[in-house]
Enzyme design. Structure first.
Site, PDB file in Angstrom:
ATOM      1  N   ASP A  30       5.276  -0.832   9.533  1.00 16.48           N
ATOM      2  CA  ASP A  30       4.589  -1.926   8.851  1.00 16.48           C
ATOM      3  C   ASP A  30       4.443  -1.537   7.374  1.00 16.48           C
ATOM      4  OD1 ASP A  30       3.144  -4.276   8.445  1.00 16.48           O
ATOM      5  OD2 ASP A  30       1.245  -3.356   9.019  1.00 16.48           O
ATOM      6  N   ASP A  32       1.759  -3.149   4.698  1.00 15.20           N
ATOM      7  CA  ASP A  32       0.345  -3.098   4.281  1.00 15.20           C
ATOM      8  C   ASP A  32      -0.481  -2.318   5.295  1.00 15.20           C
ATOM      9  OD1 ASP A  32       0.088  -5.213   1.898  1.00 15.20           O
ATOM     10  OD2 ASP A  32       1.477  -6.009   3.375  1.00 15.20           O
ATOM     11  N   ASP A 214      -0.791  -0.996  11.641  1.00 13.74           N
ATOM     12  CA  ASP A 214      -2.255  -0.899  11.558  1.00 13.74           C
ATOM     13  C   ASP A 214      -2.977  -2.176  11.960  1.00 13.74           C
ATOM     14  OD1 ASP A 214      -1.451  -2.357   9.109  1.00 13.74           O
ATOM     15  OD2 ASP A 214      -3.572  -2.132   8.584  1.00 13.74           O
TER      16      ASP A 214
END
Length: 263
Positions: A30, A32, A214
């Site tokens: 991922d 961000d 996240d």
């Protein structure tokens, strides 16, 4: 599908690196909150030079893919490395070296519809201070991290009204963001499995796919690995919520430490 109690990657009792003893990782990342810290405005999430250098080194040795809710062109520009695979808009558009490319078959229908929805959501940005509309190619995000706490319920209620007016679309959630995206059976998990198949890594027993993320949308990738038994999910900054990831890293700095260890 089972939720796990994830274990730290680093630590005296960690068995994570034992899994890699005779295997090469294929990394799915991922953006961000994984390659960059979460910031108040998405355009401020600039990848550090150290992290970019690590990705460049990793891509010389292993398959590296960035799988993000951001638009594919946006994340390609931010990362700026040509030898990575990029999957944008939760995998609705994918490109990589040697002509790897896919865009969802319903593009011609989706893009005009999303343009109309974007205009509706822009009213929220005008109505509520601190709300930011983030148009991606196949999704539209409503960031409310900078909105007034007392207005958040109203923002979310107005968002639901827009969603209700647009059948064929569904809600996505994340950290201080809600999204409207096509209600189709396609997500980060499907995108990762597609990449593995196209690169002929899905049946290669010498490869261990690893997905690091996240947020809520990364659970689709964790679940895909869990159901197929093909890979390992790592949650960054696990907050105690149920997750299908097997391992955890505390923050972006630990992500970098893992990359250094893999190198």
């Amino acid at each position: 599908m089972t939720e796990s109690n994830p274990k730290p990657v680093f630590g005296e009792n960690s068995d994570f690196f034992d899994l890699l003893e005779d295997k090469k990782p294929a990394l799915f990342l991922d953006y961000d909150g994984t390659l960059t810290p979460i910031v108040s405005r998405p355009e401020q999430a600039i990848i550090s030079q150290e992290m970019k250098n690590l990705l460049a080194e990793l891509a010389e040795k292993y398959t590296v893919a960035v799988v993000t809710g951001r638009d594919m062109d946006d994340v390609k520009k931010l990362v700026g490395l040509d030898n990575l695979v990029y999957a944008g808009s939760h995998g609705f558009r994918i490109s990589g070296p040697n002509g790897l490319y896919q865009e969802h078959e319903k593009t011609a229908v989706l893009l005009p519809e999303l343009a109309i929805i974007e205009k509706e959501l822009m009213d929220l940005q005008k109505k509520y201070k601190g709300v930011q509309i983030d148009r991606k190619r196949y999704a539209i995000g409503v960031h409310y991290r900078n909105a007034k706490d007392e207005e958040i319920n109203d923002i979310l209620a107005d968002f639901e009204e827009v969603l209700d007016r647009n059948p064929g679309y569904k809600k996505g959630t994340g950290k201080k963001i809600v999204e409207i995206k096509p209600d189709l059976d396609w997500h980060k998990g499907k995108a990762v499995m597609w990449i593995l198949e196209k690169l002929e890594l899905n049946n290669d027993e010498s490869i261990l796919p690893i997905y690091i993320g996240d947020d809520d949308t990364d659970e689709d990738a964790f679940e895909a690995f869990q159901e197929s038994g093909t890979g390992i999910g790592i949650m960054v900054e696990h907050n105690g919520k149920p997750t299908r990831a097997s391992y955890t890293l505390e923050n972006v700095d630990e992500v970098a430490e893992l990359f250094k260890k893999l190198l």
